[in-house]
Design an enzyme around this catalytic site. Sequence first.
Site, mmCIF file in Angstrom:
data_model
loop_
_atom_site.group_PDB
_atom_site.id
_atom_site.type_symbol
_atom_site.label_atom_id
_atom_site.label_comp_id
_atom_site.label_asym_id
_atom_site.label_seq_id
_atom_site.Cartn_x
_atom_site.Cartn_y
_atom_site.Cartn_z
ATOM 1 C CB SER A 81 87.239 14.428 136.829
ATOM 2 O OG SER A 81 86.731 15.754 136.755
ATOM 3 C CE LYS A 130 86.983 12.856 132.954
ATOM 4 N NZ LYS A 130 86.587 14.214 132.636
ATOM 5 N N GLY A 187 95.649 11.641 136.549
ATOM 6 C CA GLY A 187 95.441 11.775 135.098
ATOM 7 C C GLY A 187 96.412 12.802 134.533
ATOM 8 C CG HIS A 188 95.960 16.892 135.615
ATOM 9 N ND1 HIS A 188 95.140 16.920 136.715
ATOM 10 C CD2 HIS A 188 95.296 17.570 134.630
ATOM 11 C CE1 HIS A 188 94.026 17.579 136.417
ATOM 12 N NE2 HIS A 188 94.086 17.978 135.167
#
Length: 294
Positions: free
Chosen positions: A195, A155, A42-43
């Site tokens: 996450s 998110k 995600g990052h």
Amino acid sequence: MRTIRDIIVVRTVAEMHQIVADARASGATVGCIPTMGYLHDGHASLIRAASKKHRLVVVSIFVNPTQFGPSEDFERYPRNLDHDLKVVAEAGGAVVFAPTVEEMYPDGARSTIHIPQISEILEGASRPTHFDGVATVVSRLFEAMHPDEAFFGQKDLQQTLVIEHMVSASEIDDVRNVTVTVLPTQREHNGLARSSRNVYLTAEDREDATAIYRALTGASEKMADGENSRANIEAAMRRTLDSVSGLTVDYAVAVEASTLQTKDLFISGEQVALLIAVRLGRTRLIDNMVVKMP
Ligand code: AMP
């Protein structure tokens, strides 16, 4: 392709200012990605997007104590700088800004930023000081990194709204002039939103956690079929979540997407945010989906 050795790790605001000033003097624009580290795809998706648009990409890694409540997981929040440097290098970042708590809060965090209303509902109701900590640290990080553009994940939808409000209300030029860009949530193959906190989950928790994505997609399919009643949409999400015994629902709501305000019926063309927060053992997970009413 960069390697870990090419990444510059910066510990002080003064050094950060110097690097950004030098880059700007050579005509570079600056993209930044504020994170708490323990980086995942995600990052990385945010870093990749930033590096397509900006010559200098700065990733901040700072586990911010002021956004954790007293009984939350600040101490045990996962940390792994070597791994993070690898993710940053592979995704195209150049600089990691990893300040100490004293560097970010030389005043001991006596002055904080509070964004009313949006900070007080949903996540803010469950975590009363959380968004003050987020707004304050992101403002300070923007002052340190002086980016043209900052990248955030959908998110944390409510967080992106708090930050957009903070930026537009800021009296600091280096903060008010930052463009805030929000990019889609990256998920595991089973739909679970990526996450850093997923590392806390047991194999059984991970299986249970897939109910979150099922609840979101199930509700969005009902909406695509014409369901526009908030109560019915929320009840559908609850049914899916309540069928998993290991999971406790904090909230599962359908709200107007730009304000997160509640309303009973959604109209055609309206953007509706479905937001879920659950607890699995000691771990709290959040997720959301934005759906346009047909
Ligand atoms: P964190 O390190 O959890 O504070 O997150 C840093 C940034 O990465 C925030 O803008 C998050 O919204 C974003 N982010 C976290 N998880 C994801 C994900 N699964 N997909 C996209 N962005 C994410």
